[in-house]
Design a protein around this motif. Structure first.
Motif, PDB file in Angstrom:
ATOM      1  N   UNK A   5       0.877  -1.163   0.000  1.00 27.99           N
ATOM      2  CA  UNK A   5       0.000   0.000   0.000  1.00 27.99           C
ATOM      3  C   UNK A   5       0.918   1.217   0.000  1.00 27.99           C
ATOM      4  N   UNK A   6       0.571   2.245  -0.771  1.00 29.94           N
ATOM      5  CA  UNK A   6       1.498   3.365  -0.977  1.00 29.94           C
ATOM      6  C   UNK A   6       0.876   4.683  -0.504  1.00 29.94           C
ATOM      7  N   UNK A   7       1.558   5.306   0.460  1.00 28.11           N
ATOM      8  CA  UNK A   7       1.208   6.651   0.901  1.00 28.11           C
ATOM      9  C   UNK A   7       2.191   7.633   0.286  1.00 28.11           C
ATOM     10  N   UNK A   8       1.754   8.864   0.090  1.00 27.29           N
ATOM     11  CA  UNK A   8       2.605   9.899  -0.492  1.00 27.29           C
ATOM     12  C   UNK A   8       2.549  11.151   0.365  1.00 27.29           C
ATOM     13  N   UNK A   9       3.722  11.770   0.578  1.00 30.39           N
ATOM     14  CA  UNK A   9       3.801  13.075   1.231  1.00 30.39           C
ATOM     15  C   UNK A   9       4.666  13.976   0.361  1.00 30.39           C
ATOM     16  N   UNK A  10       4.185  15.189   0.099  1.00 33.48           N
ATOM     17  CA  UNK A  10       4.907  16.126  -0.766  1.00 33.48           C
ATOM     18  C   UNK A  10       5.050  17.464  -0.065  1.00 33.48           C
ATOM     19  N   UNK A  11       6.253  18.010  -0.059  1.00 31.52           N
ATOM     20  CA  UNK A  11       6.515  19.361   0.444  1.00 31.52           C
ATOM     21  C   UNK A  11       7.829  19.820  -0.161  1.00 31.52           C
ATOM     22  N   UNK A  12       7.925  21.094  -0.491  1.00 30.14           N
ATOM     23  CA  UNK A  12       9.180  21.598  -1.052  1.00 30.14           C
ATOM     24  C   UNK A  12      10.334  21.260  -0.118  1.00 30.14           C
ATOM     25  N   UNK A  13      10.105  21.479   1.186  1.00 30.74           N
ATOM     26  CA  UNK A  13      11.076  21.093   2.214  1.00 30.74           C
ATOM     27  C   UNK A  13      10.356  20.149   3.175  1.00 30.74           C
ATOM     28  N   UNK A  14      10.801  18.915   3.255  1.00 32.82           N
ATOM     29  CA  UNK A  14      10.089  17.887   4.007  1.00 32.82           C
ATOM     30  C   UNK A  14       9.932  18.236   5.480  1.00 32.82           C
ATOM     31  N   UNK A  15      10.859  19.043   6.009  1.00 35.32           N
ATOM     32  CA  UNK A  15      10.807  19.363   7.435  1.00 35.32           C
ATOM     33  C   UNK A  15      10.112  20.693   7.717  1.00 35.32           C
ATOM     34  N   UNK A  16       9.530  21.302   6.689  1.00 36.44           N
ATOM     35  CA  UNK A  16       8.852  22.582   6.909  1.00 36.44           C
ATOM     36  C   UNK A  16       7.672  22.387   7.857  1.00 36.44           C
ATOM     37  N   UNK A  17       7.697  23.116   8.961  1.00 35.98           N
ATOM     38  CA  UNK A  17       6.692  22.946  10.012  1.00 35.98           C
ATOM     39  C   UNK A  17       5.283  23.182   9.485  1.00 35.98           C
ATOM     40  N   UNK A  18       5.123  24.203   8.641  1.00 40.63           N
ATOM     41  CA  UNK A  18       3.780  24.539   8.165  1.00 40.63           C
ATOM     42  C   UNK A  18       3.144  23.401   7.385  1.00 40.63           C
ATOM     43  N   UNK A  19       3.927  22.599   6.698  1.00 43.77           N
ATOM     44  CA  UNK A  19       3.370  21.525   5.872  1.00 43.77           C
ATOM     45  C   UNK A  19       3.029  20.273   6.667  1.00 43.77           C
ATOM     46  N   UNK A  20       3.423  20.219   7.937  1.00 43.13           N
ATOM     47  CA  UNK A  20       2.914  19.175   8.831  1.00 43.13           C
ATOM     48  C   UNK A  20       3.544  17.800   8.706  1.00 43.13           C
TER      49      UNK A  20
END
Length: 404
Positions: free
Chosen positions: A232-247
């Motif tokens: 099963x595949x989950x995806x998370x996308x953020x310009x910066x993976x550790x950016x607090x705002x993106x959760x």
């Protein structure tokens, strides 16, 4: 032929730039002469011109104004943009993000005297005393001051939020602007702002290329990304993976709460810069990807896109997931609910609630039939509401009304 000039910090880097560039492409398809004026050019597009960088005199002024908490007002050259050939030949000016230290917002009154202008909001900065998102603070309704967090982007060294709010009020009163908000949430915020009381506020969602972002064969996409079969595949996308705002931290905390059996059969795809601490499920870090076809492959490979953002307007990544037919789990903040519609396109968790987030992940990962229905509904909504030519036509109709 109508000529439209977009003003933004960059042409393709960052969410606002990508959104503005997609509008630019949509207008070109409508045979509109669309051009850009930016402080940092990252393409070879001859339709993109550069804003002159700060002069020595402006940099000297900045050494005085920045420590006092007055940002961007040292850029006196912004007033001279009215002499730029790209400005002079334009019929309509479309301003986008005006923060990030390249534009003096006090020049808006001057730059809108002789040409109709649209201000497209990509965040809350234009109505606050400094921040791009207020995170629940309502002081923008009463003129800011006594800011609870000067570190919110763009940061301010001293609390001059009351002054910046007042300066924006002063220049808006003299400006000729029409406001566009991409999400229903931001449109309602803009209408509630005392700063925009005399302006028309229009809701025009971002557009997306539904030919580029479309559902692709999941198994083929997973093979291309070397994802183990049967996962099963989950995806998370953020310009910066550790950016607090993106959760990202909320996602990783929620993943720890999944049943052990589900952890064992799940893999997490991560798209963005940076690294994250070890988590208890298999993870594949793909890095930052700009190529849009490859991004469509990534979205299509996922069963679910999980994006627990803390503040957002109309997140492009959710729109991209929608167009690729990938159900979404996000948090009920900002304009997210325009795209993540409970039981239709995904699951809306309570903000900051990792238990609710985990519950949504489990519920949808274990219900293949519901995910299948959501995939079809995601794609149908993308086609009916968010096609790029629909966005371009709405802007064109607005431009035409302003030119009458």
């Amino acid at each position: 032929m109508m000529q439209v000039l977009h003003v933004n910090q960059t042409d393709i880097s960052g969410g606002a730039a990508i959104a503005a560039h997609r509008l630019h492409q949509g207008l070109l398809q409508q045979e509109i002469d669309s051009r850009f004026l930016v402080s940092r050019k990252e393409t070879q597009d001859d339709r993109v011109s550069l804003i002159p960088s700060a002069s020595r005199t402006e940099k000297r002024i900045q050494r005085l104004t920045d420590p006092l908490g007055f940002t961007q007002i040292h850029l006196l050259s912004t007033f001279n943009l009215s002499k730029h050939p790209a400005y002079q030949s334009a019929d309509v000016i479309n301003f986008h993000n005006l923060h990030d230290g390249y534009f003096n917002y006090l020049a808006l009154a001057h730059l809108t005297q002789d040409k109709p202008a649209v201000l497209t909001l990509h965040d809350m900065w234009s109505i606050t005393g400094h921040c791009s998102f207020s995170f629940g603070c309502d002081r923008w309704k009463i003129g800011c001051g006594r800011c609870p967090d000067l570190e919110i982007f763009p940061p301010m060294k001293r609390d001059r939020t009351r002054w910046e709010w007042k300066l924006k009020q002063w220049t808006y009163q003299k400006a000729n602007l029409t406001i566009v908000a991409p999400s229903q949430w931001l449109a309602s915020v803009a209408r509630e702002s005392p700063l925009f009381r005399s302006f028309a506020v229009h809701h025009i969602p971002y557009g997306i290329d539904t030919e580029m972002y479309q559902p692709l064969d999941p198994e083929h996409c997973r093979a291309q990304l070397n994802i183990p079969k049967g996962k099963k595949v989950l995806l998370f996308v953020a310009t910066h993976l550790q950016e607090w705002r993106k959760g990202g931290d909320l996602l990783f905390a929620a993943l720890q709460q999944l049943p052990e059996s589900l952890k064992a059969e799940t893999v997490l795809l991560m798209l963005g810069e940076g690294s994250v601490k070890e988590i208890e499920i298999e993870a594949i870090a793909l890095g930052y990807i700009r190529d849009e076809h490859l991004k469509a492959i990534v979205y299509s490979a996922a069963d679910l896109f999980v994006f627990p953002t803390r503040a957002d307007n109309l997140p492009l990544v959710l729109q991209e997931s929608l167009a690729c037919g990938t159900p979404m789990i996000s948090c009920d903040v900002g304009g997210v609910s325009d795209l993540v519609r409970p039981g239709v396109t995904g699951y809306l968790a309570k903000p900051e609630d990792t238990n609710d987030l985990a519950q949504g992940i489990v519920m949808l990962l274990e219900d293949e039939e519901q995910r299948s229905q959501m995939r079809q509904q995601c794609r149908a909504i993308a086609l009916s509401e968010y096609r790029i030519n629909l966005q371009a036509q709405r802007y064109l109709d607005l431009y035409n009304r302003l030119l009458v």
